[in-house]
Design an enzyme around this catalytic site. Structure first.
Site, short mmCIF file in Angstrom:
data_model
loop_
_atom_site.label_atom_id
_atom_site.label_comp_id
_atom_site.label_asym_id
_atom_site.label_seq_id
_atom_site.Cartn_x
_atom_site.Cartn_y
_atom_site.Cartn_z
N HIS A 135 -6.09 2.81 -3.50
CA HIS A 135 -5.11 3.90 -3.64
C HIS A 135 -5.39 4.64 -4.95
O HIS A 135 -5.60 4.00 -5.98
CB HIS A 135 -3.69 3.32 -3.63
CG HIS A 135 -2.64 4.37 -3.64
ND1 HIS A 135 -2.32 5.11 -2.51
CD2 HIS A 135 -1.85 4.84 -4.63
CE1 HIS A 135 -1.36 5.97 -2.82
NE2 HIS A 135 -1.06 5.83 -4.10
N ASP A 149 1.48 0.80 0.25
CA ASP A 149 0.87 0.80 -1.09
C ASP A 149 1.56 -0.19 -2.03
O ASP A 149 1.65 0.04 -3.24
CB ASP A 149 0.87 2.22 -1.69
CG ASP A 149 0.08 3.19 -0.84
OD1 ASP A 149 -0.93 2.77 -0.25
OD2 ASP A 149 0.47 4.37 -0.76
C1 GRF Z 1 -9.20 7.83 -1.25
O1 GRF Z 1 -8.77 8.58 -2.35
C2 GRF Z 1 -8.36 6.59 -1.08
O2 GRF Z 1 -7.92 6.07 -2.29
C3 GRF Z 1 -7.19 7.09 -0.29
O3 GRF Z 1 -7.74 8.01 0.62
C4 GRF Z 1 -8.95 8.54 0.08
C5 GRF Z 1 -10.02 8.27 1.08
O4 GRF Z 1 -11.25 8.86 0.70
N1 GRF Z 1 -6.48 5.98 0.31
P1 GRF Z 1 -12.59 8.44 1.41
O5 GRF Z 1 -12.37 8.64 2.92
O6 GRF Z 1 -12.89 7.02 1.06
O7 GRF Z 1 -13.61 9.40 0.88
#
Ligand code: GRF
Length: 204
Positions: free
Chosen positions: A112, A148
């Protein structure tokens, strides 16, 4: 050496965290392998990244299931079929229900883009800017029944610059996500993460 940990990664979109995990786990000495990538969106770019690494992908369409519980149960069965030992959520936009979480105790991780417990939920970078914090960051945590929430495994902070936009801050945080997530997977695979109440003890 014992068999590498079998990891499934659940995605919905871009897949940059998946890419970071795939890059790390392809090293011969890494104690884990990605054996399956599941998406709830058919056109998620993450699926192409998995295919490029030769990892099997599945599009599990929510429209094929009436209730969330039925979707979760099908997902759970699939992960069990692949003998998965760790489930990594990486930009997976569905909330997993209680039964799923209970079926994989201490075996689901999420990343997150905030220093949890600050700014859970959607657009945490926007929340950080709106609240005027000077430090933001990334968190990898075990998943419990909340959104979360769950025991924190690793965190990393980044400065919030005066001229930051949501995009520039997100990019700075994302670089930390890509560093932390493979590290958390490695620690888990090495059996070095112990959940004690709401804390995670990292054993040396
Ligand atoms: C990331 O910022 C993650 O923390 C959040 O969603 C985004 C996903 O990005 N949960 P990716 O698909 O890994 O590029």
């Amino acid at each position: 050496m014992s068999e590498p940990l079998r990891v499934a990664v659940l995605v919905s979109g871009r897949g940059s965290n998946l890419a970071a995990i795939l890059e790390a786990t392809r090293r011969p000495d890494f104690p884990a392998r990605v054996v399956l990538v599941v998406s709830d969106r058919e056109r998620a770019p993450a699926l192409e990244r998995a295919t490029a690494h030769g990892v099997p992908t599945v599009f599990l369409n929510p429209k094929d299931f009436g209730e969330r519980e039925a979707y979760d149960a099908a997902l759970s069965r699939m992960l069990a079929d692949y003998q998965v030992g760790l489930v990594c959520l990486a930009g997976f936009m569905r909330i997993l229900g209680r039964a799923f979480v209970l079926a994989w105790p201490g075996r689901i991780m999420n990343v997150h883009p905030s220093l949890l417990p600050a700014f859970p939920g959607l657009r945490p970078q926007r929340q950080a800017l709106d609240n005027g914090v000077k430090i933001a960051g990334a968190t990898v945590h075990f998943v419990d029944e909340g959104v979360d929430t769950g025991p924190i495994i690793l965190q990393s902070s980044v400065p919030v610059e005066p001229d930051d936009t949501e995009e520039t801050l997100a990019a700075r945080i994302l670089a930390e996500e890509h560093r932390l997530y493979p590290e958390a997977v490695r620690l888990f695979a090495e059996g070095r993460l112990r959940i004690v109440g709401c804390r995670v003890v990292v054993e040396r």
